[in-house]
Write a protein that holds these residues in place. Sequence first.
Motif, PDB file in Angstrom:
ATOM      1  N   THR A 115      -6.875  -8.345   4.407  1.00  0.00           N
ATOM      2  CA  THR A 115      -7.015  -6.943   4.004  1.00  0.00           C
ATOM      3  C   THR A 115      -6.260  -6.026   4.954  1.00  0.00           C
ATOM      4  O   THR A 115      -5.556  -5.102   4.517  1.00  0.00           O
ATOM      5  CB  THR A 115      -8.503  -6.538   3.969  1.00  0.00           C
ATOM      6  N   ALA A 116      -6.384  -6.270   6.258  1.00  0.00           N
ATOM      7  CA  ALA A 116      -5.697  -5.431   7.247  1.00  0.00           C
ATOM      8  C   ALA A 116      -4.184  -5.521   7.090  1.00  0.00           C
ATOM      9  O   ALA A 116      -3.472  -4.517   7.157  1.00  0.00           O
ATOM     10  CB  ALA A 116      -6.117  -5.835   8.653  1.00  0.00           C
ATOM     11  N   HIS A 117      -3.672  -6.738   6.856  1.00  0.00           N
ATOM     12  CA  HIS A 117      -2.227  -6.903   6.654  1.00  0.00           C
ATOM     13  C   HIS A 117      -1.775  -6.219   5.367  1.00  0.00           C
ATOM     14  O   HIS A 117      -0.758  -5.522   5.343  1.00  0.00           O
ATOM     15  CB  HIS A 117      -1.854  -8.389   6.613  1.00  0.00           C
ATOM     16  N   LEU A 118      -2.522  -6.416   4.292  1.00  0.00           N
ATOM     17  CA  LEU A 118      -2.156  -5.797   3.019  1.00  0.00           C
ATOM     18  C   LEU A 118      -2.122  -4.276   3.144  1.00  0.00           C
ATOM     19  O   LEU A 118      -1.200  -3.617   2.644  1.00  0.00           O
ATOM     20  CB  LEU A 118      -3.132  -6.215   1.924  1.00  0.00           C
ATOM     21  N   ARG A 119      -3.122  -3.712   3.819  1.00  0.00           N
ATOM     22  CA  ARG A 119      -3.163  -2.257   3.969  1.00  0.00           C
ATOM     23  C   ARG A 119      -1.920  -1.750   4.689  1.00  0.00           C
ATOM     24  O   ARG A 119      -1.272  -0.799   4.250  1.00  0.00           O
ATOM     25  CB  ARG A 119      -4.413  -1.838   4.734  1.00  0.00           C
ATOM     26  N   ARG A 120      -1.557  -2.397   5.798  1.00  0.00           N
ATOM     27  CA  ARG A 120      -0.385  -1.917   6.546  1.00  0.00           C
ATOM     28  C   ARG A 120       0.896  -2.129   5.731  1.00  0.00           C
ATOM     29  O   ARG A 120       1.788  -1.276   5.725  1.00  0.00           O
ATOM     30  CB  ARG A 120      -0.287  -2.616   7.900  1.00  0.00           C
ATOM     31  N   MET A 121       0.989  -3.265   5.033  1.00  0.00           N
ATOM     32  CA  MET A 121       2.175  -3.528   4.225  1.00  0.00           C
ATOM     33  C   MET A 121       2.352  -2.450   3.149  1.00  0.00           C
ATOM     34  O   MET A 121       3.464  -1.970   2.914  1.00  0.00           O
ATOM     35  CB  MET A 121       2.065  -4.921   3.599  1.00  0.00           C
ATOM     36  N   VAL A 122       1.252  -2.071   2.507  1.00  0.00           N
ATOM     37  CA  VAL A 122       1.324  -1.063   1.444  1.00  0.00           C
ATOM     38  C   VAL A 122       1.602   0.317   2.033  1.00  0.00           C
ATOM     39  O   VAL A 122       2.438   1.065   1.522  1.00  0.00           O
ATOM     40  CB  VAL A 122       0.026  -1.066   0.608  1.00  0.00           C
ATOM     41  N   ASP A 123       0.911   0.657   3.126  1.00  0.00           N
ATOM     42  CA  ASP A 123       1.084   1.985   3.726  1.00  0.00           C
ATOM     43  C   ASP A 123       2.499   2.198   4.245  1.00  0.00           C
ATOM     44  O   ASP A 123       3.109   3.237   3.997  1.00  0.00           O
ATOM     45  CB  ASP A 123       0.102   2.184   4.879  1.00  0.00           C
ATOM     46  N   GLU A 124       3.030   1.221   4.981  1.00  0.00           N
ATOM     47  CA  GLU A 124       4.306   1.413   5.673  1.00  0.00           C
ATOM     48  C   GLU A 124       5.526   1.088   4.826  1.00  0.00           C
ATOM     49  O   GLU A 124       6.538   1.761   4.925  1.00  0.00           O
ATOM     50  CB  GLU A 124       4.353   0.558   6.943  1.00  0.00           C
ATOM     51  N   VAL A 125       5.437   0.018   4.033  1.00  0.00           N
ATOM     52  CA  VAL A 125       6.612  -0.428   3.277  1.00  0.00           C
ATOM     53  C   VAL A 125       6.443  -0.124   1.791  1.00  0.00           C
ATOM     54  O   VAL A 125       7.366   0.356   1.141  1.00  0.00           O
ATOM     55  CB  VAL A 125       6.896  -1.930   3.521  1.00  0.00           C
ATOM     56  N   GLY A 126       5.289  -0.434   1.246  1.00  0.00           N
ATOM     57  CA  GLY A 126       5.018  -0.084  -0.137  1.00  0.00           C
ATOM     58  C   GLY A 126       5.253  -1.189  -1.143  1.00  0.00           C
ATOM     59  O   GLY A 126       4.808  -1.088  -2.280  1.00  0.00           O
ATOM     60  N   GLU A 127       5.925  -2.263  -0.735  1.00  0.00           N
ATOM     61  CA  GLU A 127       6.216  -3.361  -1.665  1.00  0.00           C
ATOM     62  C   GLU A 127       6.168  -4.676  -0.903  1.00  0.00           C
ATOM     63  O   GLU A 127       6.649  -4.762   0.227  1.00  0.00           O
ATOM     64  CB  GLU A 127       7.591  -3.168  -2.297  1.00  0.00           C
ATOM     65  N   PHE A 128       5.560  -5.682  -1.522  1.00  0.00           N
ATOM     66  CA  PHE A 128       5.496  -6.980  -0.849  1.00  0.00           C
ATOM     67  C   PHE A 128       5.499  -8.114  -1.854  1.00  0.00           C
ATOM     68  O   PHE A 128       5.122  -7.956  -3.014  1.00  0.00           O
ATOM     69  CB  PHE A 128       4.271  -7.092   0.070  1.00  0.00           C
ATOM     70  N   VAL A 129       5.938  -9.276  -1.367  1.00  0.00           N
ATOM     71  CA  VAL A 129       5.716 -10.558  -2.019  1.00  0.00           C
ATOM     72  C   VAL A 129       4.905 -11.369  -1.023  1.00  0.00           C
ATOM     73  O   VAL A 129       5.334 -11.568   0.119  1.00  0.00           O
ATOM     74  CB  VAL A 129       7.036 -11.277  -2.357  1.00  0.00           C
ATOM     75  N   ALA A 130       3.718 -11.810  -1.429  1.00  0.00           N
ATOM     76  CA  ALA A 130       2.835 -12.478  -0.472  1.00  0.00           C
ATOM     77  C   ALA A 130       2.098 -13.641  -1.113  1.00  0.00           C
ATOM     78  O   ALA A 130       1.738 -13.598  -2.289  1.00  0.00           O
ATOM     79  CB  ALA A 130       1.830 -11.475   0.093  1.00  0.00           C
ATOM     80  N   VAL A 131       1.885 -14.658  -0.291  1.00  0.00           N
ATOM     81  CA  VAL A 131       1.028 -15.791  -0.646  1.00  0.00           C
ATOM     82  C   VAL A 131      -0.386 -15.371  -0.264  1.00  0.00           C
ATOM     83  O   VAL A 131      -0.666 -15.097   0.907  1.00  0.00           O
ATOM     84  CB  VAL A 131       1.434 -17.063   0.119  1.00  0.00           C
ATOM     85  N   ASP A 184       4.331   4.914  -6.530  1.00  0.00           N
ATOM     86  CA  ASP A 184       5.449   5.841  -6.383  1.00  0.00           C
ATOM     87  C   ASP A 184       6.797   5.137  -6.348  1.00  0.00           C
ATOM     88  O   ASP A 184       7.836   5.773  -6.491  1.00  0.00           O
ATOM     89  CB  ASP A 184       5.280   6.696  -5.123  1.00  0.00           C
ATOM     90  N   LEU A 185       6.799   3.813  -6.185  1.00  0.00           N
ATOM     91  CA  LEU A 185       8.048   3.044  -6.129  1.00  0.00           C
ATOM     92  C   LEU A 185       8.394   2.374  -7.457  1.00  0.00           C
ATOM     93  O   LEU A 185       9.496   1.838  -7.591  1.00  0.00           O
ATOM     94  CB  LEU A 185       7.954   1.977  -5.034  1.00  0.00           C
ATOM     95  N   VAL A 186       7.465   2.374  -8.402  1.00  0.00           N
ATOM     96  CA  VAL A 186       7.680   1.572  -9.619  1.00  0.00           C
ATOM     97  C   VAL A 186       7.427   2.354 -10.903  1.00  0.00           C
ATOM     98  O   VAL A 186       7.049   1.770 -11.908  1.00  0.00           O
ATOM     99  CB  VAL A 186       6.800   0.298  -9.606  1.00  0.00           C
ATOM    100  N   ARG A 187       7.645   3.639 -10.899  1.00  0.00           N
ATOM    101  CA  ARG A 187       7.412   4.413 -12.122  1.00  0.00           C
ATOM    102  C   ARG A 187       8.224   3.833 -13.278  1.00  0.00           C
ATOM    103  O   ARG A 187       9.409   3.565 -13.145  1.00  0.00           O
ATOM    104  CB  ARG A 187       7.816   5.866 -11.893  1.00  0.00           C
ATOM    105  N   GLY A 188       7.552   3.623 -14.397  1.00  0.00           N
ATOM    106  CA  GLY A 188       8.232   3.135 -15.581  1.00  0.00           C
ATOM    107  C   GLY A 188       8.351   1.627 -15.671  1.00  0.00           C
ATOM    108  O   GLY A 188       8.762   1.100 -16.698  1.00  0.00           O
ATOM    109  N   ARG A 189       7.998   0.896 -14.609  1.00  0.00           N
ATOM    110  CA  ARG A 189       8.088  -0.565 -14.670  1.00  0.00           C
ATOM    111  C   ARG A 189       6.772  -1.151 -15.142  1.00  0.00           C
ATOM    112  O   ARG A 189       5.698  -0.660 -14.805  1.00  0.00           O
ATOM    113  CB  ARG A 189       8.472  -1.133 -13.296  1.00  0.00           C
ATOM    114  N   ARG A 190       6.853  -2.192 -15.932  1.00  0.00           N
ATOM    115  CA  ARG A 190       5.662  -2.808 -16.516  1.00  0.00           C
ATOM    116  C   ARG A 190       5.002  -3.770 -15.546  1.00  0.00           C
ATOM    117  O   ARG A 190       5.663  -4.392 -14.725  1.00  0.00           O
ATOM    118  CB  ARG A 190       6.043  -3.564 -17.792  1.00  0.00           C
TER     119      ARG A 190
END
Length: 200
Positions: A115-131, A184-190
């Motif tokens: 959870t802590a990693h996901l939060r920072r990844m979303v807050d700072e970068v906004g996009e991730f591919v993660a296992v 905010d990074l994926v407007r219009g994408r399904r």
Amino acid sequence: MPLRFDLRLDQYHTPPWLAEQIVARWWRVFARRRVLEPSAGGGVLVDALFDRLPDARVTAIEMDRRWVRRLRRDQRERIERGAVRVIAGDYLRLPPLPPHDIVFANPPFTDGLDTAHLRRMVDEVGEFVAVLRLAAWAGRERRECVWSRGRMLHHAILEGRPRFSGMQGTPRHEFAVTHFARSDLVRGRRAAEPEWWDVP
């Protein structure tokens, strides 16, 4: 001499076949982008990126200095040409990092670290591919800090339980690979239709 895994540090490194499959199927997600790997271990995800995308640009972070030394040795040529930067430290305790376009990660998954990693990844970068463990979608805190803030653009559920390097046997968790981006990074994408990937 092979390095021993320190399970106290939640060192369950990604199996090479899985890293290679993620990049082979979703390589366009990473192409021409600055990639952050926040728990790089031995560099399996980094190597998978360069096998498919030789012009990749990656920042690899690792907190275990034994693995940092290994990373710097194995990535020497890429470091010298500016394609890889290796940072020694705990991703969750580092100051804000320079901008990156996407995170490629197998974050630790015990004691709320996912959870802590996901939060920072979303807050700072906004996009991730993660296992991630399938359990990473459960709970109000994860829903509020991650899943309510964007959408899954790719999502692959692993059919079977992968054996991670360092693991003394098969984990009891079920896993998936998720490509997620903030709204905010994926407007219009399904949103993604789920895929199922066999575990060898």
